[in-house]
Design a protein around this motif. Structure first.
Motif, short mmCIF file in Angstrom:
data_model
loop_
_atom_site.label_atom_id
_atom_site.label_comp_id
_atom_site.label_asym_id
_atom_site.label_seq_id
_atom_site.Cartn_x
_atom_site.Cartn_y
_atom_site.Cartn_z
N ALA A 299 24.82 -24.20 37.72
CA ALA A 299 25.25 -24.30 36.32
C ALA A 299 24.73 -23.11 35.50
CB ALA A 299 24.79 -25.62 35.71
N VAL A 300 23.52 -22.66 35.79
CA VAL A 300 22.99 -21.47 35.11
C VAL A 300 23.92 -20.28 35.34
CG1 VAL A 300 21.13 -19.77 35.09
CG2 VAL A 300 20.57 -22.20 35.17
N LEU A 301 24.32 -20.09 36.59
CA LEU A 301 25.21 -18.98 36.92
C LEU A 301 26.59 -19.17 36.29
CD1 LEU A 301 25.77 -16.37 38.44
CD2 LEU A 301 26.22 -17.74 40.50
N ASP A 302 27.14 -20.37 36.40
CA ASP A 302 28.45 -20.64 35.81
C ASP A 302 28.43 -20.42 34.31
OD1 ASP A 302 29.34 -21.34 38.33
OD2 ASP A 302 29.20 -23.50 38.00
N ASN A 303 27.35 -20.86 33.66
CA ASN A 303 27.25 -20.69 32.21
C ASN A 303 27.17 -19.22 31.82
OD1 ASN A 303 27.40 -23.41 31.65
ND2 ASN A 303 25.19 -23.69 31.38
N ALA A 304 26.43 -18.43 32.61
CA ALA A 304 26.34 -17.00 32.32
C ALA A 304 27.70 -16.34 32.45
CB ALA A 304 25.33 -16.35 33.26
N GLY A 382 21.11 -29.03 29.01
CA GLY A 382 22.27 -29.84 29.39
C GLY A 382 23.61 -29.26 29.03
N LEU A 383 23.63 -28.07 28.39
CA LEU A 383 24.91 -27.47 28.03
C LEU A 383 25.64 -27.02 29.30
CD1 LEU A 383 23.09 -27.18 25.38
CD2 LEU A 383 24.63 -25.32 24.77
N ARG A 384 26.94 -27.28 29.33
CA ARG A 384 27.76 -26.88 30.46
C ARG A 384 28.99 -26.14 29.93
NH1 ARG A 384 23.55 -27.81 32.32
NH2 ARG A 384 22.99 -29.00 34.20
N ARG A 426 22.81 -32.49 19.80
CA ARG A 426 23.38 -33.28 20.88
C ARG A 426 22.64 -33.09 22.19
NH1 ARG A 426 29.12 -30.77 20.37
NH2 ARG A 426 29.28 -31.52 22.53
N PHE A 427 21.76 -32.09 22.23
CA PHE A 427 21.01 -31.79 23.45
C PHE A 427 19.53 -31.58 23.10
CE2 PHE A 427 25.38 -30.49 24.07
CZ PHE A 427 25.69 -31.02 25.32
N PRO A 428 18.87 -32.63 22.64
CA PRO A 428 17.47 -32.47 22.21
C PRO A 428 16.52 -32.22 23.36
CG PRO A 428 18.09 -34.78 22.22
CD PRO A 428 19.35 -34.01 22.50
#
Length: 432
Positions: A299-304, A382-384, A426-428
């Motif tokens: 997910a880190v890579l996808d988000n980048a 948690g951001l995607r 929304r992502f505390p």
């Protein structure tokens, strides 16, 4: 002081909270907690640890003084600390599939320093990536120890592609015959051909060091190529996308090199390590061995990649055209912006990042022509993909405002900050 008074003072020492003893400090910490909750950080080194890792970090082991290595300490009362350090070392070796790990360095820079002093003599030649091409200051910057005590030759990138110029690197290696070649750095966003570099090193009889600080978590999870078995030594930090506390890590698959590296850390460049950091690293490494960590790293890579693609569609130049790591580099020269101005405006809008040199940058490091973004922290929150599309759009809104509406930047920053705070809510983090 009477015995009773002394007892009362001792009790107060162990029980009085920070808000009572130092309200100024408590206030600063509370403001920082508030800031981090409300902002969405795209700083490349930024991340959070788990609550369990924080618990280990804040534990009683922080009051222990240790020197040496497990089984060979210079103080008494080390049995439990030996267990802790061995857990950290064994988990690191399992994580990166190698036979040696040193978890004592206080930072990635000190890990690199130990490698220099383990493998080289002052004055020896080192071949490393230039800072503006994406290298790191501890790889040979003149004002750093690495540039002051060693002869440093720099390789760069192909100006057309932004990728490492392997032909130039090979020519420089053959010409200068360095004893150490370094790959990796702080702002090069693409995967490195470790096998090709090892072939060059074998030809000239040099060691190969891979500094994987900015993508170590991706390597551990198997979503980025591993430097092993090609590199002689690997260094990293333990925060960023490994999600541990700050600190350094040294790895090798050669036990003989491991003995030299141990001596280079202690007593070479450090005294006692910080046991609370080692305990927290052990917990973080254990978490990284769990299957869920692979989903996180992907997910880190996808988000980048999503961040970069949205910014590119909005008209911004992405160095190398994309990324294979958590790092996205934006070149602002075509828009007449400098990195320092853009960094300040984005922070005002609640999106911290950092100004950064880009390849061929005409600006000085305190100004720069680029921005460096990283997605490790927002992914931990948690951001995607859906949220990264929104966040990338907000980044572009701020940059567009600087370019097209400079007289209305303050208003744009405020509007974006409101949207960032709503998204962040929304992502505390660290809910009580």
């Amino acid at each position: 002081m009477s015995t009773r008074a002394a007892r009362e003072a001792t009790t107060a020492f162990f029980t009085t909270e920070l808000s009572e003893t130092d309200p100024l400090m408590r206030g600063a910490i509370e403001r920082e907690e508030h800031r981090q909750q409300r902002q969405l950080e795209l700083l490349a080194p930024k991340n959070y640890t788990s609550r369990a890792t924080r618990e280990a970090f804040r534990s009683i082991v922080s009051f222990t003084t240790i020197e040496g290595y497990p089984g060979k300490r210079y103080h008494a009362g080390m049995d439990n600390l030996d267990v802790i350090e061995n857990l950290a070392r064994d988990r690191a070796k399992e994580l990166f599939k190698c036979r040696y790990a040193n978890v004592q360095p206080h930072s990635g820079t000190q890990a690199n320093q130990a490698v220099f002093f383990a493998l080289l003599q002052p004055g020896d030649t080192v071949l490393s990536m230039s800072l503006d091409a994406g290298g790191h200051l501890s790889h040979g910057l003149r004002s750093n120890f690495s540039g002051r005590y060693f002869t440093v030759v720099s390789y760069g990138i192909d100006p057309e592609t932004g990728l490492i110029d392997y032909d130039q690197l090979t020519d420089l290696a053959r010409q200068h015959r360095p004893k150490l070649v370094i790959t990796g750095g702080s702002s090069y966003p693409r995967a490195v051909d470790f096998a090709r570099l090892r072939a060059v090193c074998d030809e000239i009889g040099a060691y190969l060091l891979a500094d994987i600080a900015h993508f170590a978590g991706l390597v551990a999870a198997g979503v980025h190529p591993s430097p092993f078995p090609h590199t002689h030594v690997v260094t990293s930090t333990t925060n960023k996308n490994l999600r541990g506390p700050r600190g350094g890590l040294i790895l090798t698959d050669d036990p003989e090199l491991g003995r030299k590296l141990d001596s280079a850390i202690f007593p070479g460049v450090q005294g006692g390590p910080l046991p609370e950091f080692i305990a927290a690293r052990a917990v973080a490494f254990g978490e990284a061995l769990e299957p869920a960590f692979t989903e996180y790293a992907q997910a880190v890579l996808d988000n980048a990649r999503r961040l970069g693609s949205v910014l590119q569609k909005r008209g911004y130049d992405i160095v190398t055209g994309g990324t294979d790591t958590p790092i996205v580099m934006v070149d602002l020269r075509r828009h007449g912006l400098t990195g320092d101005l853009a960094e300040r405006s984005l922070e005002n809008a609640g999106i911290p990042c950092n100004k950064n040199l880009v390849p061929g940058d005409p600006q000085k490091p305190s100004v720069t022509s680029g921005l460096r973004f990283g997605t490790s922290a927002v992914t931990t929150r948690g951001l995607r993909d859906p949220e990264l599309r929104i966040l990338a759009g907000l980044v572009a809104d701020v940059l567009d405002g600087l370019i097209h509406q400079p007289n209305h930047v303050t208003k744009i920053e405020a509007e974006v900050r409101t949207q960032v705070e709503e998204l962040a809510s929304r992502f505390p983090i660290y809910q009580h």
